[in-house]
Design a protein around this motif. Sequence first.
Motif, mmCIF file in Angstrom:
data_model
loop_
_atom_site.group_PDB
_atom_site.id
_atom_site.type_symbol
_atom_site.label_atom_id
_atom_site.label_comp_id
_atom_site.label_asym_id
_atom_site.label_seq_id
_atom_site.Cartn_x
_atom_site.Cartn_y
_atom_site.Cartn_z
ATOM 1 N N GLY A 162 16.880 -27.853 -4.222
ATOM 2 C CA GLY A 162 15.690 -28.497 -4.753
ATOM 3 C C GLY A 162 14.886 -27.576 -5.657
ATOM 4 N N VAL A 163 14.543 -26.407 -5.136
ATOM 5 C CA VAL A 163 13.763 -25.451 -5.934
ATOM 6 C C VAL A 163 14.584 -24.957 -7.124
ATOM 7 N N GLY A 164 15.867 -24.657 -6.885
ATOM 8 C CA GLY A 164 16.725 -24.233 -7.988
ATOM 9 C C GLY A 164 16.832 -25.280 -9.073
ATOM 10 N N GLY A 165 16.969 -26.538 -8.678
ATOM 11 C CA GLY A 165 17.055 -27.617 -9.658
ATOM 12 C C GLY A 165 15.786 -27.757 -10.473
ATOM 13 N N ILE A 166 14.631 -27.597 -9.812
ATOM 14 C CA ILE A 166 13.349 -27.684 -10.524
ATOM 15 C C ILE A 166 13.224 -26.547 -11.543
#
Length: 430
Positions: free
Chosen positions: A342-346
């Motif tokens: 999630g954080v990586g995708g953002i």
Amino acid sequence: MKSYNNNYLIFLLWALPGLVSADELNQSNTAWVLTSTAFVLFMTLPGLSLFYAGLVRSKNALSVLMQCFAITCVVSLLWLAGVYSLIFSDGGEWQEIIGGTTKFFMPQLVISSMVGDIPETVFFMFQMTFGIITPALIVGAYAERMKFSAMLWFSSLWLVIVYMPICHWIWGGGWLADLGVMDFAGGIVIHVNAGIASLVAALVIGNRKGFPTTAMPPHNMTMVVTGAGMLWVGWFGFNGGSGLRADGSAGMAIIVTHIGAAAGSVTWMFIEWVRFGKPSVLGIVTGMVAGLGTITPASGFVGPAGALVIGITAGVVCFCATQIVKRKLKIDDSLDVFPVHGVGGIVGSLLTGVFAATSMGGLGLAEGVSIFDQVKVQALAVLVTIGWSALFSYLILKVLELTIGLRVTNDEEEQGLDIVMHEETGYHNL
């Protein structure tokens, strides 16, 4: 001579489509997307399955393998029934919001059906593998405590209600695509989407019994590293195949994917080395996944230098996110799906708008679009995905909680899902 004639006939039959429809069918592109399809399915079965199964305790290893396998089967059938149609067919006046119904169960699909210069059969299968891995990623959030029946219902409903519209909006010609969102291989559609759903799932279902005071280390790191290696190799099809072409852009996508993974791994490893005194195997493979997830939206738009920065950023930011979620907030996202995917995708989706610019070594933004303009569009798509995924993931989970129930009992959790859910064990000596 007879053998030679038979072989020659086989060659002619194989070459006939190219001879008849050379202006339509590109055999090189078709072969590459076929190969990429196998790579992406390989990421779920067996890559993600082994990666996740090794990370849980031995009493739950088989249940995780079963969940990934079952999701693969169920999503494939739903894809045929109508999910593919509602994403990738013409929705007419509703095209901005959702696709059409003309391809439910694919009644018109024949060998000669085309999408661009590749067969639609190939495109259908390639996109299906993305639909499979996305809900499978969420397994890591509720591992070791969700009922198998609840998992099946959640994965199915989530595919239709959450994944399908977001995928259409960005990849199927929807309203976000019209705004110019850049998401080459699924940073938003897959990683942000699944990451947010994972955070919501972890919050709704609650922590595992004993978390965070009881240590719950991976039961088989050899299995984890094996699965991680399969994910790394499979990601070349994930990102490299997303342009649907066997050309230099596919080669560049593979290069930046590899650089992003390596940079994320090394960064995470050195952070652990400095902070804890020793680098861990779990850390270096988690950094790899963070690097891969973060480079995914940018993989078709940036150059190697941009990939290096994105990978390093992924290692730092995702490491910090895991510490915050697990240690500070004490949220039991069991296998770190939100802080990594999630954080990586953002982060990757926002940085795509920066490093895609030619001034930053990228392949270029749309004519007349500045870095600031593109980052605004990227941020809008991220926020829309966060809101949609959070809201409807929550509603699906609450409905299931009130109807069939989400999690096993404390006694069943203590015994392990392998026996409780499947009457089998992964290891006969337990």
